[in-house]
Design a protein around this motif. Structure first.
Motif, mmCIF file in Angstrom:
data_model
loop_
_atom_site.group_PDB
_atom_site.id
_atom_site.type_symbol
_atom_site.label_atom_id
_atom_site.label_comp_id
_atom_site.label_asym_id
_atom_site.label_seq_id
_atom_site.Cartn_x
_atom_site.Cartn_y
_atom_site.Cartn_z
ATOM 1 N N THR A 152 36.391 45.805 39.971
ATOM 2 C CA THR A 152 36.720 46.976 40.733
ATOM 3 C C THR A 152 37.942 46.583 41.639
ATOM 4 O OG1 THR A 152 35.094 46.718 42.185
ATOM 5 C CG2 THR A 152 34.617 48.096 40.407
ATOM 6 N N ALA A 153 38.761 47.387 42.017
ATOM 7 C CA ALA A 153 39.669 47.222 43.091
ATOM 8 C C ALA A 153 39.774 48.522 43.698
ATOM 9 C CB ALA A 153 41.029 46.812 42.596
ATOM 10 N N GLY A 154 39.777 48.621 45.101
ATOM 11 C CA GLY A 154 39.798 49.877 45.846
ATOM 12 C C GLY A 154 40.412 49.558 47.271
ATOM 13 N N ILE A 155 40.406 50.553 47.913
ATOM 14 C CA ILE A 155 40.821 50.755 49.368
ATOM 15 C C ILE A 155 39.482 50.996 50.231
ATOM 16 C CG2 ILE A 155 41.637 51.972 51.274
ATOM 17 C CD1 ILE A 155 43.728 50.336 49.527
ATOM 18 N N SER A 156 39.242 50.096 51.004
ATOM 19 C CA SER A 156 37.809 49.903 51.923
ATOM 20 C C SER A 156 38.267 50.438 53.319
ATOM 21 C CB SER A 156 37.352 48.640 51.864
ATOM 22 O OG SER A 156 36.946 48.228 50.696
ATOM 23 N N TRP A 181 39.615 45.061 28.422
ATOM 24 C CA TRP A 181 39.381 45.717 29.710
ATOM 25 C C TRP A 181 39.556 47.213 29.264
ATOM 26 C CZ3 TRP A 181 41.029 43.439 35.038
ATOM 27 C CH2 TRP A 181 40.532 41.978 35.082
ATOM 28 N N ASN A 182 38.410 47.822 29.758
ATOM 29 C CA ASN A 182 38.515 49.231 29.747
ATOM 30 C C ASN A 182 38.653 49.826 31.304
ATOM 31 O OD1 ASN A 182 37.192 49.937 26.791
ATOM 32 N ND2 ASN A 182 36.076 48.166 27.600
ATOM 33 N N ILE A 183 39.985 50.339 31.278
ATOM 34 C CA ILE A 183 40.354 50.889 32.605
ATOM 35 C C ILE A 183 40.516 52.309 32.574
ATOM 36 C CG2 ILE A 183 42.224 50.642 34.400
ATOM 37 C CD1 ILE A 183 42.811 47.974 33.462
ATOM 38 N N ALA A 229 37.149 48.474 35.833
ATOM 39 C CA ALA A 229 37.448 48.103 34.648
ATOM 40 C C ALA A 229 36.028 47.569 33.991
ATOM 41 C CB ALA A 229 38.553 46.919 34.444
ATOM 42 N N VAL A 230 35.719 47.740 32.734
ATOM 43 C CA VAL A 230 34.609 47.432 31.990
ATOM 44 C C VAL A 230 35.063 46.347 30.919
ATOM 45 C CG1 VAL A 230 32.454 48.026 30.788
ATOM 46 C CG2 VAL A 230 33.291 49.431 32.703
#
Length: 463
Positions: A195-199, A68-70, A37-38
């Protein structure tokens, strides 16, 4: 699309780099895939629309709906490489669509600055520091820089990052991150990117497949146990093979992993009597009488005696293994079977008879000729070497004359030799005499030479 191609090329280079380098740390590589998201609030240090910088930087940090720009799809990917001491180096690429770009200045209430679906691309490098390595909650901070494009306009940025890894297992977790990106050029707005993610962590090498990574494995090419830093314990006695003097046999810690079958405190490999408890001074063998001679070598294991006498209080003067008290020939080396006396061999027996057949008698008489004294002396010497052996002196004749006369002559000659031997020191109880007359010829009686051979005396061992 030109910038998207740049981004994809950068990601391919990153992945190629990660697969080409040695991976000698526990899971040194981390790849994160997710969404971003920006957020351009507060805006205004450049001109994008009519936005101007306003308010404090975190005033509407969590105003998701307005700012937020998602892009609700895969829109960010990052790869990082652990260095050491909590530090890692990473590169990230992202893309987005911009619809809200801060607030319109001067509006009351403030009006959202809407833009017409601007494209957003970013490539950033970061040096991160993780505070709590190896924990489930793994927070970190980072600094770095990158380059960001909005449509065709791009500029460099300096970035500050905070984030948190939540590890579900050793290799898989959730990563949440927020980065402040300050632009170097006025035409690009300073902004946040969340950012959100799977690592996924990977890259650890375990050559021997024992579940212990090579960098922590003291024996990386041989499967082992975690308790021994990856080194094996083949016999399962709790002592690793490198420190185990008997790695293939379960043993005792105090004996460096070697067994002690008889429990005498001496390892079987060093114990000359591994099945019988003994003394360390005697290499693990017992000494029942305590005379310093092991029972196996002690001729008198229940009676103490000097080692020179093989553990017996009685000597063995001739050293034939029969104690003097039991040795019938204590001064002559013999055999145990013959009570310490020497045994007559076939060769000795043959020699006796070679001498005996040369004994000469007066014609038709039993009197021994004087020239036979030398050979009789040789016979006496042999008989004295075997003081317990008994012999029979046997007389034989040829077939000339009557059988009765020949029988009487052979008896007389045999007895004559016996009496000579007794008179020269041979015990009478050891000798007997017997005549066979002409009944046992060893040659023909038809020739002079044959008859001479048949006229003989033999001295044979009584068995």
């Amino acid at each position: 699309m030109k910038n998207l191609s740049r981004l994809l090329l950068a990601m391919l280079l990153i992945l190629g780099y990660s697969n080409a380098n040695a991976q000698d740390e526990n899971n040194p590589w981390q790849i994160t895939i997710g969404a971003n998201a920006v957020d351009a609030y507060p805006s205004g240090d450049g001109v994008v629309g009519n936005a101007q910088f306003g308010e404090t930087i975190f005033d509407e940090y969590f105003n998701v709906s307005d700012h937020w720009n998602i892009l609700p799809s895969l829109s960010t990917i990052s790869v990082s490489r652990y260095i050491k001491n909590g530090f890692s180096l990473g590169v990230a690429g992202s893309l987005n669509k911009i619809e809200n770009w801060g607030d319109v200045p001067g509006s009351d209430p403030e009006e959202i600055n809407s833009v017409d679906d601007l494209s957003y691309y970013g490539v950033d490098g970061t040096i991160k520091y993780n505070f709590l390595e190896g924990t489930t909650l793994d927070p970190y901070i980072g600094v770095g820089g990158g380059y960001t494009w909005i449509d065709e306009i791009g500029a460099g940025t300096v970035n500050g990052t905070v984030g948190l890894n939540v590890w579900f297992s050793e290799n898989v977790g959730l990563t949440l991150q927020s980065a402040y990106k300050h632009a170097f050029e006025d035409y690009l707005q300073t902004h946040f990117q969340h950012t959100a993610g799977i690592s996924i962590k990977f890259g650890g090498t375990d050559t021997d497949g024992d579940g212990i990574y090579d960098k922590d494995d003291a024996c990386p090419e041989v499967a082992g146990l975690e308790a021994f830093n990856g080194c094996p314990d083949t016999d399962g006695d709790g002592i690793e093979d490198a420190k185990d003097d008997c790695p293939n046999e379960a043993g005792l810690a105090e004996l460096n992993g070697c067994p002690d079958s008889d429990g005498d405190g001496i390892a079987d490999k060093d114990d000359n009597c591994p099945t019988v408890a003994g003394l360390k001074a005697l290499a693990g063998c017992p000494d029942a009488d305590g005379d310093g001679v092991t029972d196996a070598d002690d001729k008198c294991p229940e009676v103490a005696g000097p080692a020179a006498n093989k553990g017996c209080p009685w000597p063995d003067t001739d050293g034939d293994g029969v104690l003097d008290k039991d040795d019938k020939c204590p001064d002559v080396k013999g055999t145990v079977a013959n009570a310490g006396c020497p045994e007559v061999t076939e060769e000795v027996q043959k020699t006796l008879n070679e001498y005996a057949k040369t004994i000469l008698f007066d014609t038709g008489k039993s009197s021994i000729k004087a020239q036979s004294e030398a050979v009789l002396g040789d016979i006496i010497d042999i008989l004295k070497e075997y003081p317990t052996a008994k012999f029979t002196v046997e007389g034989h004749t040829d077939s000339v004359g009557s059988e009765k006369l020949n029988q009487r002559l052979s008896d007389s000659r045999a007895n004559s030799v016996k009496e000579y031997l007794v008179s020269h020191g041979i015990d009478a109880f050891r000798l007997s005499s017997l005549g066979y007359g002409e009944s046992k010829p060893i040659d023909t009686n038809k020739t002079r030479a044959g008859r001479a051979n048949n006229r003989r005396v033999e001295i044979n061992l009584v068995k």
